[in-house]
Scaffold this active site. Structure first.
Site, PDB file in Angstrom:
ATOM      1  N   ASN A 147      27.728  15.150 -25.370  1.00  0.00           N
ATOM      2  CA  ASN A 147      26.644  16.050 -24.948  1.00  0.00           C
ATOM      3  C   ASN A 147      25.512  15.294 -24.247  1.00  0.00           C
ATOM      4  O   ASN A 147      25.035  15.714 -23.195  1.00  0.00           O
ATOM      5  CB  ASN A 147      26.109  16.833 -26.147  1.00  0.00           C
ATOM      6  CG  ASN A 147      27.175  17.725 -26.770  1.00  0.00           C
ATOM      7  OD1 ASN A 147      28.249  17.882 -26.196  1.00  0.00           O
ATOM      8  ND2 ASN A 147      26.884  18.282 -27.935  1.00  0.00           N
ATOM      9  N   TYR A 157      23.501  22.238 -27.008  1.00  0.00           N
ATOM     10  CA  TYR A 157      24.609  22.226 -26.049  1.00  0.00           C
ATOM     11  C   TYR A 157      25.573  23.364 -26.357  1.00  0.00           C
ATOM     12  O   TYR A 157      25.903  23.631 -27.511  1.00  0.00           O
ATOM     13  CB  TYR A 157      25.367  20.893 -26.104  1.00  0.00           C
ATOM     14  CG  TYR A 157      26.577  20.891 -25.181  1.00  0.00           C
ATOM     15  CD1 TYR A 157      26.450  20.521 -23.851  1.00  0.00           C
ATOM     16  CD2 TYR A 157      27.832  21.319 -25.625  1.00  0.00           C
ATOM     17  CE1 TYR A 157      27.528  20.561 -22.987  1.00  0.00           C
ATOM     18  CE2 TYR A 157      28.915  21.369 -24.765  1.00  0.00           C
ATOM     19  CZ  TYR A 157      28.754  20.989 -23.455  1.00  0.00           C
ATOM     20  OH  TYR A 157      29.823  21.043 -22.609  1.00  0.00           O
ATOM     21  N   THR A 208       7.608  36.665  18.998  1.00  0.00           N
ATOM     22  CA  THR A 208       7.431  37.348  17.712  1.00  0.00           C
ATOM     23  C   THR A 208       8.263  38.617  17.838  1.00  0.00           C
ATOM     24  O   THR A 208       8.383  39.175  18.949  1.00  0.00           O
ATOM     25  CB  THR A 208       5.955  37.696  17.422  1.00  0.00           C
ATOM     26  OG1 THR A 208       5.482  38.569  18.446  1.00  0.00           O
ATOM     27  CG2 THR A 208       5.071  36.452  17.373  1.00  0.00           C
ATOM     28  N   HIS A 209       8.863  39.050  16.770  1.00  0.00           N
ATOM     29  CA  HIS A 209       9.794  40.205  16.803  1.00  0.00           C
ATOM     30  C   HIS A 209      10.941  39.974  17.782  1.00  0.00           C
ATOM     31  O   HIS A 209      11.520  40.926  18.298  1.00  0.00           O
ATOM     32  CB  HIS A 209       9.055  41.499  17.174  1.00  0.00           C
ATOM     33  CG  HIS A 209       7.804  41.728  16.387  1.00  0.00           C
ATOM     34  ND1 HIS A 209       7.762  42.475  15.239  1.00  0.00           N
ATOM     35  CD2 HIS A 209       6.534  41.259  16.571  1.00  0.00           C
ATOM     36  CE1 HIS A 209       6.524  42.489  14.762  1.00  0.00           C
ATOM     37  NE2 HIS A 209       5.765  41.739  15.547  1.00  0.00           N
ATOM     38  N   GLU A 227      26.853  27.876  13.471  1.00  0.00           N
ATOM     39  CA  GLU A 227      27.354  29.094  12.818  1.00  0.00           C
ATOM     40  C   GLU A 227      27.836  28.799  11.397  1.00  0.00           C
ATOM     41  O   GLU A 227      27.589  29.558  10.457  1.00  0.00           O
ATOM     42  CB  GLU A 227      28.531  29.682  13.601  1.00  0.00           C
ATOM     43  CG  GLU A 227      28.142  30.351  14.889  1.00  0.00           C
ATOM     44  CD  GLU A 227      29.393  30.825  15.618  1.00  0.00           C
ATOM     45  OE1 GLU A 227      29.764  31.988  15.432  1.00  0.00           O
ATOM     46  OE2 GLU A 227      29.998  30.017  16.348  1.00  0.00           O
ATOM     47  N   LYS A 238      35.388  30.611  26.479  1.00  0.00           N
ATOM     48  CA  LYS A 238      34.489  30.489  25.338  1.00  0.00           C
ATOM     49  C   LYS A 238      34.195  29.048  24.944  1.00  0.00           C
ATOM     50  O   LYS A 238      35.079  28.193  24.941  1.00  0.00           O
ATOM     51  CB  LYS A 238      35.086  31.192  24.115  1.00  0.00           C
ATOM     52  CG  LYS A 238      35.157  32.703  24.216  1.00  0.00           C
ATOM     53  CD  LYS A 238      33.787  33.370  24.289  1.00  0.00           C
ATOM     54  CE  LYS A 238      33.061  33.349  22.969  1.00  0.00           C
ATOM     55  NZ  LYS A 238      33.740  34.180  21.968  1.00  0.00           N
ATOM     56  N   SER A 244      38.041  29.131  22.139  1.00  0.00           N
ATOM     57  CA  SER A 244      38.752  30.285  21.602  1.00  0.00           C
ATOM     58  C   SER A 244      40.209  30.165  21.984  1.00  0.00           C
ATOM     59  O   SER A 244      40.535  29.688  23.060  1.00  0.00           O
ATOM     60  CB  SER A 244      38.150  31.565  22.200  1.00  0.00           C
ATOM     61  OG  SER A 244      39.086  32.614  22.114  1.00  0.00           O
ATOM     62  N   SER A 304      37.763  19.886 -17.895  1.00  0.00           N
ATOM     63  CA  SER A 304      36.886  19.785 -16.721  1.00  0.00           C
ATOM     64  C   SER A 304      37.226  18.585 -15.851  1.00  0.00           C
ATOM     65  O   SER A 304      36.594  18.376 -14.816  1.00  0.00           O
ATOM     66  CB  SER A 304      35.426  19.703 -17.170  1.00  0.00           C
ATOM     67  OG  SER A 304      35.252  18.641 -18.090  1.00  0.00           O
ATOM     68  N   GLN A 316      29.532  23.291 -19.221  1.00  0.00           N
ATOM     69  CA  GLN A 316      30.553  22.651 -18.387  1.00  0.00           C
ATOM     70  C   GLN A 316      30.632  23.336 -17.012  1.00  0.00           C
ATOM     71  O   GLN A 316      31.055  22.730 -16.037  1.00  0.00           O
ATOM     72  CB  GLN A 316      31.902  22.728 -19.107  1.00  0.00           C
ATOM     73  CG  GLN A 316      33.025  22.020 -18.392  1.00  0.00           C
ATOM     74  CD  GLN A 316      34.193  21.797 -19.325  1.00  0.00           C
ATOM     75  OE1 GLN A 316      34.122  20.994 -20.245  1.00  0.00           O
ATOM     76  NE2 GLN A 316      35.278  22.509 -19.097  1.00  0.00           N
TER      77      GLN A 316
HETATM   78  N1  ARG Z   1      33.117  18.291 -20.326  1.00  0.00           N
HETATM   79  C1  ARG Z   1      31.942  18.633 -21.047  1.00  0.00           C
HETATM   80  C2  ARG Z   1      30.889  19.218 -20.128  1.00  0.00           C
HETATM   81  O1  ARG Z   1      31.046  19.095 -18.975  1.00  0.00           O
HETATM   82  C3  ARG Z   1      31.393  17.430 -21.729  1.00  0.00           C
HETATM   83  C4  ARG Z   1      30.639  17.729 -22.968  1.00  0.00           C
HETATM   84  C5  ARG Z   1      31.534  18.304 -23.945  1.00  0.00           C
HETATM   85  N2  ARG Z   1      30.938  18.389 -25.247  1.00  0.00           N
HETATM   86  C6  ARG Z   1      31.516  19.073 -26.246  1.00  0.00           C
HETATM   87  N3  ARG Z   1      30.931  19.064 -27.368  1.00  0.00           N
HETATM   88  N4  ARG Z   1      32.644  19.727 -26.070  1.00  0.00           N
HETATM   89  O2  ARG Z   1      29.892  19.786 -20.524  1.00  0.00           O
END
Ligand code: ARG
Length: 464
Positions: A115, A322, A160-161, A295, A288, A282, A28, A327
């Site tokens: 965790n 957990y 309205t509408h 938007e 334009k 544009s 991650s 993640q």
């Molecule tokens: N990268 C993990 C997450 O975002 C961190 C926690 C990972 N914990 C584990 N027991 N693998 O949740």
């Protein structure tokens, strides 16, 4: 980002290195490295507490803290080598600490788990994001108040509408958006309370055998309360869902606001002008000038709704405590926060620069029988029941449609065809000013009331 795998912190029970693709698939760090500042903040508090608990010596604590600060400087200078094989921001920083100070670095993770660490980091991060977003809401609201004050007496058609309904003041319309944003602000303040609770100390799921003192880390990190159950502490992502829900409502408001700006800048309405710096042209049609900012905000709204439903689905099937699924909480949450913050910022910059075209608004309000209700109310005051008045005015409007005249353009004789209760005092109520001035109560569109609402709004912002 480097990928050699030599330093898996959990490698002890494994007999072969993790597959290279699996390492990338499960990592991650590419997205959670943006938590680095909050991760280090949490680690400094944790080390401070570990010393008080007798787990670290004061020298060890000091060494850890000063090296974490140096690592933060490395990250901010762009010299930090983020490694995918170290999975995430937490293990990257811890491994670097151990590189720098050896065995002492390995003590930092005593009594905690990734965790509770990640749950703590996200909450610290989101708390800061909410504060930035709240400041942007206030800035946008300030802009709305300034414009509403200047346009308290500017008359436009209310719809309205999307059909002309009754005249309103432009200031009053702007203050409708102010109200929506006030509720968005309240929702985020409320969400911040539940975000600001500390899971640190939950460890992996069951708590820890070390004599940790969670009050100390709670105080150091500025949390309002300590999570009351370690299983819930590591698995709760309600705060992220709540944030995305509040962000979704706020984006829905900005999207409606955008839609009106897009309509109003069109050649068909021409109620306002947006300065060129908020528009683009544009590549093919030289005439334009496109209202890109509103938007795009309208378009980006979908991302935030997507984040909300993504997080709800992410959580709905998870057993305690957990799970690696969690993640997947970060990218939608980060994106929702970035999108809301940037959209608010663009609006806060743009709104004070809106240029109303007062004459065109006024002409539009003069068309479309916008004072028909005023005529009905006039007849009620002459003693007729409202339903009959409604019908009388309906006939007058039909006559107006057939002859191409608005009510105020008819002569007294023409109007008296529909009711002999109509006298020449009727013209005072058929004017746009008469119509808006008559709605003179709290929350009404009268210029007086708009000015009073602006004062209340200023007091509200000053109290934040
Ligand atoms: N990268 C993990 C997450 O975002 C961190 C926690 C990972 N914990 C584990 N027991 N693998 O949740």
């Amino acid at each position: 980002m480097s990928t050699d795998k030599t330093n898996q912190s959990w490698g002890g029970r494994f007999s072969e290195p993790v597959d290279a693709f699996v390492a990338r698939f499960t990592a991650s760090v590419e997205f959670d490295k943006r938590l680095y500042r909050h991760d280090i903040m949490g680690s400094i508090a944790h080390a401070t507490m570990l010393e008080k608990a007798g787990v670290l010596s004061s020298d060890e604590r000091d060494q850890i803290i000063s090296n974490l600060k140096d690592i933060q400087a490395e990250i901010e200078a762009g010299t930090f080598d983020w490694r995918v094989d170290l999975e995430d921001v937490h293990m990257n920083i811890e491994a670097r600490l151990t590189d720098r100070i050896g065995v002492t670095g390995k003590k930092l993770h005593t009594g905690r788990s990734r965790n509770d660490q990640v749950a703590t980091d996200i909450r610290l991060w989101l708390r800061d994001e909410i504060d930035t977003i709240l400041a942007e809401i206030t800035r946008l609201q300030q802009g709305l108040l300034g414009l509403a004050e200047a346009e308290a007496g500017t008359i436009m058609p209310g719809f309205t509408h999307l059909q002309t309904a009754q005249p309103v003041t432009f200031g009053h319309h702007l203050l409708a958006w102010f109200e929506m944003l006030s509720r968005d602000y309240e929702r985020l303040v409320d969400c911040r309370k539940r975000t600001n609770r500390m899971p640190l100390g939950s460890a992996a799921l069951a708590g820890t055998t070390y004599p940790i003192q969670r009050e100390i880390t709670c105080e150091l990190l500025g949390f309002e309360a300590i999570s009351g159950n370690s299983l819930d502490g590591v698995s709760d992502r309600d705060f992220a869902i709540e944030f995305c829900a509040a962000a979704s409502v706020a984006m829905m408001h900005l999207s409606r606001f955008s839609e009106e700006l897009v309509l109003w800048t069109s050649a068909q309405f021409q109620f306002i002008d947006l300065p060129d710096r908020f528009c683009t042209g544009s590549s093919i049609m030289p005439q334009k000038k496109n209202p890109d900012v509103p938007e795009l905000v309208r378009g980006k709204t979908g991302r935030v709704f997507g984040a909300l439903s993504g997080l709800l689905v992410l959580m709905k099937g998870q057993p305690l405590a957990y799970n690696k699924d969690n993640q997947e909480d970060k990218e939608p949450l980060f994106d929702a926060a970035d999108t809301l913050r940037d959209s608010l910022r663009a609006f806060a910059d743009m709104v004070p620069a809106i240029k109303p075209k007062r004459e065109i608004m006024r002409e539009a309000a003069l068309r479309g029988f916008s004072t028909a209700t005023d005529l009905a109310d006039y007849l009620v005051r002459k003693g007729l029941p409202f339903r009959d008045c409604h019908e009388i005015v309906g006939h007058a409007v039909k006559y107006g449609v057939d002859t191409g005249k608005d009510l105020a353009e008819m002569s007294l004789d023409e109007l008296r065809q529909f009711s002999d209760q109509i006298d020449d005092d009727v013209f005072a109520v058929l004017t746009l000013e008469g119509s808006v001035n008559a709605r003179d109560h709290i929350g009404g569109t009268a210029p007086n009331q708009v000015r009073a609402a602006v004062q209340r709004g200023k007091a509200l912002l000053a109290s934040r």
